[in-house]
Structure formats: C-alpha cells, structure tokens
Design a protein around this motif. Structure first.
Motif, PDB file in Angstrom:
ATOM      1  N   VAL A   1       0.833  -1.209   0.000  1.00 32.48           N
ATOM      2  CA  VAL A   1       0.000   0.000   0.000  1.00 32.48           C
ATOM      3  C   VAL A   1       0.866   1.256   0.000  1.00 32.48           C
ATOM      4  O   VAL A   1       0.568   2.234  -0.697  1.00 32.48           O
ATOM      5  N   ASP A   2       1.944   1.245   0.772  1.00 36.43           N
ATOM      6  CA  ASP A   2       2.853   2.398   0.788  1.00 36.43           C
ATOM      7  C   ASP A   2       3.449   2.640  -0.594  1.00 36.43           C
ATOM      8  O   ASP A   2       3.608   3.797  -1.014  1.00 36.43           O
ATOM      9  N   ARG A   3       3.777   1.579  -1.309  1.00 35.15           N
ATOM     10  CA  ARG A   3       4.418   1.719  -2.620  1.00 35.15           C
ATOM     11  C   ARG A   3       3.415   2.123  -3.708  1.00 35.15           C
ATOM     12  O   ARG A   3       3.685   3.010  -4.520  1.00 35.15           O
ATOM     13  N   PHE A   4       2.247   1.475  -3.705  1.00 37.49           N
ATOM     14  CA  PHE A   4       1.319   1.643  -4.830  1.00 37.49           C
ATOM     15  C   PHE A   4       0.053   2.424  -4.499  1.00 37.49           C
ATOM     16  O   PHE A   4      -0.728   2.729  -5.388  1.00 37.49           O
ATOM     17  N   GLY A   5      -0.172   2.720  -3.213  1.00 43.34           N
ATOM     18  CA  GLY A   5      -1.309   3.558  -2.847  1.00 43.34           C
ATOM     19  C   GLY A   5      -2.580   2.822  -2.482  1.00 43.34           C
ATOM     20  O   GLY A   5      -3.559   3.447  -2.073  1.00 43.34           O
ATOM     21  N   GLY A   6      -2.603   1.521  -2.609  1.00 42.17           N
ATOM     22  CA  GLY A   6      -3.794   0.751  -2.264  1.00 42.17           C
ATOM     23  C   GLY A   6      -3.786  -0.600  -2.946  1.00 42.17           C
ATOM     24  O   GLY A   6      -2.852  -0.933  -3.681  1.00 42.17           O
ATOM     25  N   LEU A   7      -4.833  -1.389  -2.712  1.00 43.82           N
ATOM     26  CA  LEU A   7      -4.994  -2.692  -3.354  1.00 43.82           C
ATOM     27  C   LEU A   7      -6.349  -2.744  -4.054  1.00 43.82           C
ATOM     28  O   LEU A   7      -7.361  -2.351  -3.482  1.00 43.82           O
ATOM     29  N   ASP A   8      -6.345  -3.239  -5.277  1.00 42.72           N
ATOM     30  CA  ASP A   8      -7.579  -3.419  -6.024  1.00 42.72           C
ATOM     31  C   ASP A   8      -7.967  -4.893  -6.132  1.00 42.72           C
ATOM     32  O   ASP A   8      -9.116  -5.200  -6.449  1.00 42.72           O
ATOM     33  N   ALA A   9      -7.014  -5.777  -5.903  1.00 42.81           N
ATOM     34  CA  ALA A   9      -7.283  -7.215  -5.928  1.00 42.81           C
ATOM     35  C   ALA A   9      -6.220  -7.925  -5.110  1.00 42.81           C
ATOM     36  O   ALA A   9      -5.102  -7.429  -4.950  1.00 42.81           O
ATOM     37  N   ALA A  10      -6.595  -9.084  -4.578  1.00 42.05           N
ATOM     38  CA  ALA A  10      -5.654  -9.940  -3.858  1.00 42.05           C
ATOM     39  C   ALA A  10      -5.877 -11.375  -4.307  1.00 42.05           C
ATOM     40  O   ALA A  10      -7.019 -11.795  -4.514  1.00 42.05           O
ATOM     41  N   PHE A  11      -4.781 -12.098  -4.452  1.00 42.28           N
ATOM     42  CA  PHE A  11      -4.826 -13.486  -4.902  1.00 42.28           C
ATOM     43  C   PHE A  11      -4.182 -14.358  -3.834  1.00 42.28           C
ATOM     44  O   PHE A  11      -2.963 -14.381  -3.693  1.00 42.28           O
ATOM     45  N   ALA A  12      -5.014 -15.055  -3.052  1.00 37.39           N
ATOM     46  CA  ALA A  12      -4.528 -15.952  -1.998  1.00 37.39           C
ATOM     47  C   ALA A  12      -4.216 -17.297  -2.636  1.00 37.39           C
ATOM     48  O   ALA A  12      -5.081 -18.173  -2.745  1.00 37.39           O
TER      49      ALA A  12
END
Length: 223
Positions: A71-82
């Motif tokens: 999040v610090d690098r890219f500003g947030g998450l739009d998807a996560a793949f577990a």
C-alpha cells in the motif's frame, strides 16, 4: 489509474505467471512468498510495476507488514490473490505424518483466511476482488484425501466471502484447476494444464466489469 494486485505464493508456478500476465495487462503487483531470491528475480524481470515483499503467509505479522509495504508503494490494493498452498509428502489419514498434516492445513486453510483478513480493509476501500486458489480436488470426493478436504474448505469459504463482500461492492472468486504443470508436482505434469492457463482465468475474474462477479472458474485438462 493503475490498479494493484497482491499475490501470495508468487515465487513460481501459477503465482508467478499471474504476476507476469497482470503486469502485461497494466497492473502493479506485490509479490509475497518465503523465497526472497526467487521473488527478487521475478520483480527484476517485471520492472517498476512489481514489488517483492518476502514473508511467511502463516504469520499474521508478516502478512500485515507485506500488505502495508504494498500500500505504501502503490497507494492501495484493487485485488488480492490468496494462492499459497501445498500438498502432503505421504497422503492419507493413517499414513500421513501429523506434523505434515498440520503444516498443510495451516497453509491451505488458516493462512488463506489470514490473507483475506490482511487484505480486506484495503479491498473494501476500492470495492476490490479477492481470488482464492481452490482445486478440482475440492469439487469431488477423492479417497482419503486430506488435501482435497482443505480445498473443499476453500470453495465453501469463497462462496461465503462472496456473499459478505457483495454487501460493500466487493467480489470473491475461486479458481479451481485440475492438474497443473507446476513445482507442486515433483515429476511435472507436461500433458496437463499450464500455469498460464490458470493465470488467464484469474485475469478474467479481476478484469471483469464491476457489475459481474465470476464466482468460480473450473479448469480441467482437455486430454
């Protein structure tokens, strides 16, 4: 605006190929796995759109730290793949080593829930998508398979999370491949599905328009 995908089990196989296809499709990727060397090499291959965040998904503190770095690098998450998971060296209830059984359940079940727990606060902000790696083994009964039972959990959990996440505009999806030619199989499976086949299904789910939730894609080898 460039979107960001967080991937566990990202150092090889399906996870690594999903990272490649995501970057090719304009996504940023945060790559989590225990192998720092493999992650660093993959991130170097993918360039500025990739961030290596080595860590152990069975440790909640590691997951929280890795998500925070993404999040610090890219500003947030739009998807996560577990995606992190494994089988057993000797399958079966009577023959399997108890420590091996516990380790597999910890990774395939507990760590998957922990990945959801760590990423959901960020996915809620973006009405994002959570993808879980299920299996063809989680869609049918296989004699004595504890591994298959862990994947039955994944499929059930995915459906439950889809119902929860839709309340705030999010999506939960499960990809269920049959045998895939990855390091999961010690001798390989060259006549079976390839990692890029599964990665393409994952991309279809996270790139789907917001009105559509592709809750499951079940892939089997044609041969």
């Amino acid at each position: 605006m460039t979107r960001t995908l967080f991937i566990t089990g990202a150092s090889s196989g399906i996870g690594a190929e999903t990272a490649r296809q995501a970057v090719a499709g304009g996504w940023n990727v945060a790559l989590m796995a225990r192998s720092r060397e493999k992650l660093t090499a993959l991130a170097g291959e993918l360039g500025d759109a990739a961030l290596a965040v080595p860590g152990d998904v069975t440790r909640m503190d590691d997951l929280d730290e890795c998500v925070g770095r993404a999040v610090d690098r890219f500003g947030g998450l739009d998807a996560a793949f577990a995606n992190a998971g494994r089988g057993m060296s000797r399958p079966g209830t009577e023959d399997g080593d108890l420590d091996d059984i516990r380790g597999m359940i910890d990774l395939n079940v507990t760590a998957l829930v922990q990945t959801a727990r760590a990423t959901l606060p960020e996915l809620r902000k973006t009405q994002g998508t959570l993808v879980l790696t299920g299996s063809g083994a989680g869609r049918r009964h296989i004699a004595g398979s504890i591994y298959g039972a862990t994947k039955w959990f994944v499929h059930g959990y995915a459906g439950n999370m889809a119902e929860e996440m839709r309340e705030w505009g999010g999506r939960c999806c499960v990809v269920a491949p049959g045998m895939v030619d990855t390091p999961f199989f010690a001798d390989g499976a060259p006549d079976k599905l390839q990692p890029q086949d599964v990665a393409a299904a994952i991309m279809q789910m996270i790139d789907a328009p917001p009105r559509a939730n592709i809750r499951e894609i079940f892939l089997m080898p044609q041969d």
